[in-house]
Design an enzyme around this catalytic site. Structure first.
Site, PDB file in Angstrom:
ATOM      1  CB  SER A 128     112.165  52.676 -30.309  1.00  0.00           C
ATOM      2  OG  SER A 128     113.076  51.681 -29.856  1.00  0.00           O
ATOM      3  CE1 TYR A 171     109.423  52.273 -25.374  1.00  0.00           C
ATOM      4  CE2 TYR A 171     110.705  50.892 -26.869  1.00  0.00           C
ATOM      5  CZ  TYR A 171     110.495  52.105 -26.233  1.00  0.00           C
ATOM      6  OH  TYR A 171     111.357  53.154 -26.481  1.00  0.00           O
TER       7      TYR A 171
END
Length: 254
Positions: free
Chosen positions: A139, A152
């Site tokens: 990401s 995350y």
């Protein structure tokens, strides 16, 4: 990674980026197996998209991964691409451990241990193929943190370094390691994200990804233009400004 002629397994692809990528890869002449936990969604996908195979898998469960791997390889012995798509994202408040510990453990189990277990389940098979690819999914938040999603962010940073490391180890094999680095995309990863003006439209993102794969078959990292702001802040020397902008612009960053 060649853009066509592959047999591709994508765990975590019953919706969002995973499903959109699965459909685009099928359209490009690949055999695609979609994996997910919800059998109702898998049945819908199989009915609506003839030619796509489906397998039930929960990447947070080692036994489920092992069972799914046996099923996939029995039906598709020519499998040569694994995309470790499955992941979860949780908003966390780290002021009190009782509010974040369970969430953090779930994120690490799914986002870090899940891909590790998937790769372990398929690596021997992939190494036996004349041309194989493992596509990991990190990401933009692996490189600049969104303050409300600490676990995350950390999980995706781990995937980035895992990808870098196993690419070195597998350099003496036929297995390539490609890291997909999405920015915020209009999916349901977080509540409201599918309507966020900050996020890239899903179709636009997947079209750019497939275009990059086609144009750069030897690429190690797949970076759409919108993720480069996050990816290279430290290299450009404007990391602090990137973090400030990210957390001011995103509706979940307040």
């Amino acid at each position: 990674m060649n853009i066509s002629g592959n047999t591709v397994f994508i765990p975590g692809s019953t919706s969002g980026i995973g499903l959109a990528l699965a459909l685009e890869l099928q359209a490009r002449g690949n055999t695609v197996i979609v994996g997910g936990r919800r059998t109702d969604l898998l049945k819908e996908i199989a009915a609506e998209h003839p030619g796509i195979d489906t397998v039930t898998i929960d990447t947070a469960d080692p036994a489920s991964i092992a069972s799914a791997a046996r099923e996939v390889l029995a039906r598709h012995p020519d499998l040569n691409v694994l995309v470790t798509m499955a992941g979860i994202m949780r908003v966390e408040d780290w002021h009190q451990p009782e509010t974040f510990l369970g969430s953090a453990e779930a994120v690490v189990n799914t986002n870090v241990l899940g891909p590790i277990r998937l790769i372990a389940a398929f690596i021997e098979h992939l190494r036996a193929q004349p041309d194989a690819t493992i596509m990991t999914v990190s990401s933009g938040l692996a490189f600049a943190p969104l303050k409300v999603t600490p676990s995350y962010n950390a999980s995706k940073a781990a995937i980035h370094m895992l990808s870098e490391s196993i690419r070195l180890q597998l350099a003496d094999t036929t297995v390539k390691v490609v890291e997909l680095e999405p920015p915020a995309v209009r999916t349901s990863l977080l509540p409201g994200q599918e309507n966020s003006e900050f996020a890239v439209p899903l179709d636009e993102f997947v079209a750019e990804v497939v275009g990059l794969l086609e144009a750069q078959p030897e690429a190690k990292e797949i970076q759409v233009e919108r993720v480069k702001f996050l990816r290279y802040g430290e290299a450009r020397g404007d990391y602090d400004q990137v973090v400030e902008t990210l957390n001011a612009a995103d509706p979940h960053g307040k």
